[in-house]
Design a protein around this motif. Structure first.
Motif, short mmCIF file in Angstrom:
data_model
loop_
_atom_site.label_atom_id
_atom_site.label_comp_id
_atom_site.label_asym_id
_atom_site.label_seq_id
_atom_site.Cartn_x
_atom_site.Cartn_y
_atom_site.Cartn_z
N HIS A 115 126.14 11.87 206.69
CA HIS A 115 127.58 12.15 206.69
C HIS A 115 127.79 13.51 207.36
O HIS A 115 126.99 14.42 207.17
N LEU A 116 128.86 13.60 208.13
CA LEU A 116 129.07 14.77 208.99
C LEU A 116 130.52 15.20 208.96
O LEU A 116 131.42 14.37 209.04
N LYS A 117 130.75 16.51 208.84
CA LYS A 117 132.09 17.07 209.03
C LYS A 117 131.97 18.26 209.99
O LYS A 117 130.92 18.91 210.06
N ARG A 118 133.05 18.48 210.71
CA ARG A 118 133.03 19.57 211.70
C ARG A 118 134.14 20.57 211.43
O ARG A 118 135.22 20.21 210.99
N PHE A 161 123.91 25.34 198.73
CA PHE A 161 123.96 23.87 198.68
C PHE A 161 122.72 23.26 199.34
O PHE A 161 122.79 22.78 200.48
N PRO A 162 121.61 23.23 198.62
CA PRO A 162 120.43 22.57 199.22
C PRO A 162 120.76 21.09 199.44
O PRO A 162 121.47 20.48 198.63
N GLY A 163 120.29 20.55 200.55
CA GLY A 163 120.62 19.16 200.88
C GLY A 163 121.73 19.08 201.91
O GLY A 163 122.11 18.01 202.37
N ILE A 164 122.27 20.26 202.24
CA ILE A 164 123.27 20.33 203.32
C ILE A 164 122.66 21.06 204.51
O ILE A 164 121.98 22.07 204.34
N ALA A 167 127.33 12.13 200.44
CA ALA A 167 128.72 12.32 200.84
C ALA A 167 129.48 13.26 199.90
O ALA A 167 130.29 14.07 200.34
N ALA A 168 129.20 13.15 198.60
CA ALA A 168 129.91 14.00 197.63
C ALA A 168 129.47 15.46 197.78
O ALA A 168 130.30 16.38 197.74
N LEU A 169 128.17 15.65 197.97
CA LEU A 169 127.65 17.00 198.19
C LEU A 169 128.26 17.61 199.46
O LEU A 169 128.64 18.78 199.49
N LEU A 170 128.37 16.78 200.49
CA LEU A 170 128.96 17.25 201.74
C LEU A 170 130.39 17.75 201.50
O LEU A 170 130.78 18.82 201.98
#
Lengths: 242, 242
Positions: free
Chosen positions: B168-171, B192-195, B219-222
């Motif tokens: 999952h990606l956000k910019r 935030f490990p995992g990001i 996705a929730a972590l993102l």
């Protein structure tokens, strides 16, 4: 003995398909024109261990190494840490680079900005006309940035130090399938050691079906090989030479 | 455990700068969209020893390997010989591929044309809807041709076998220098490990100065990480998100 180069492309953005790397293509063209054989390109993630291992291995097996990427101020810019790790030295702030940054940013030099002064301990700076910021050279590894415009400007400024005996090249464009000329190409390659022949088919392209490249470091040998090749191809298949 | 892939680009034309490789970029984008992490791209010359060594090493250290190039009828098409060499098997004519070639070329099957039926002994064929010629798979190595249109067609036909958990990606696009946001990015990455966060400066581009990418398999972590990042960036620096 012709000199060889390797290119190390560093950046998650290349491997995740966000960016189409054009730096290795630029360097391949430039080095070829200078007479240097690029023997290997490796693209890797932003990881200190991986960068270190690769930079060291490429440095040991090639005359020059060019790295691209990972030299900015952010957490993922770990090229200098990686190279230092690979060669077993520490990354240190180079006093000349630090002075340039302090002058440029006036009073506002953060730890992040100072990361751009990091070099593997023992690195030298290559200064050149027109360069605001010198190129960092460690052993035979030239450390270049990932932003194409800056990489290109830096390489252009130092390119003459890589010039070697040129490659000579001639091209033959044919209107026949590759498989129809394959035996002929093999025969010429076997008869003329020192000549390289490449065969590149096109796809849905009307002008010609295959571009054949014939290359050598020896211009006279290239002429003989090319003439011999042309004599073996049915004239009605030849679209053009160049 | 997410699966990893490596890409082996084979061809003098890439290293001599005659061709800008677009196959690795295509594969990186496709594999990323399928949730597969490309961990390494290696580009090498048309040399049997080198191809063998690389194919074997990449196969041992990744879940999948994709090779590009070197599978036509000419003397420089030595990918099958190279892979065979690397795994200590012989290259043999696959009866199914040979039958396809004999039918296609009718009576005119030369030794050169039959080279296109060569596979490392023990290879399997991956057939798929819409493929005239199956994909050759040896161990975990998918052998693809260098002509981009054909490589793309073949990969599309078999892509579903690689599908994994998506990324999952956000910019975030900001109108500030990279060095001004570097400490903030580092703080979010640490919290935030995992990001994964990437930071990509532009050059002579007016709309924004840096594109920041924030990614995760979760996705929730993102969402949490991205919200946290946005809250730390001065609003007047934010050009847009997406």
């Amino acid at each position: 003995m012709p000199r060889t180069a390797a290119i190390l492309v560093i950046g998650n953005e290349v491997l995740s398909g966000k960016v189409h790397d054009r730096n290795s293509y630029f360097l391949c063209r430039e080095l070829r024109a200078l007479g240097v054989q690029v023997a290997r390109i490796v693209s890797i993630l932003d990881d200190v261990e991986t960068i270190g291992r690769e930079a060291r291995a490429l440095s040991d097996s090639h005359d020059f190494v060019f790295t691209s990427g990972g030299v900015g101020p952010t957490h993922d810019d770990v090229t200098m840490d990686g190279i230092s790790h690979g060669f077993g030295v520490t990354a240190v702030h180079h006093p000349v680079l630090e002075a340039i940054l302090r002058k440029h940013y006036q009073g506002e030099v953060s730890t992040a900005r100072l990361r751009m002064a990091l070099v593997p301990d023992g690195a030298e700076l290559v200064e050149a006309e027109g360069l605001f910021y010198p190129v960092v050279l460690f052993h035979n590894v030239y450390v270049l940035p990932g932003v194409p415009e800056i990489l290109e400007q830096k390489f252009h400024a130092i390119r003459e130090r890589f010039r070697d005996e040129p490659f000579h090249l001639k091209r033959l464009y044919v209107n026949a399938f590759e498989s129809a000329i394959a035996d002929t190409l093999t025969a010429v390659v076997n008869e003329f050691p020192g000549i390289d022949i490449g065969s590149y088919p096109t796809w849905n392209f009307d002008e010609y079906k295959v571009m054949v490249t014939v290359e050598s470091r020896d211009a006279a040998l290239l002429e003989r090989g090319f003439t011999s090749l042309l004599a073996r191809i049915p004239p009605e298949w030849v679209v053009k030479t160049g």
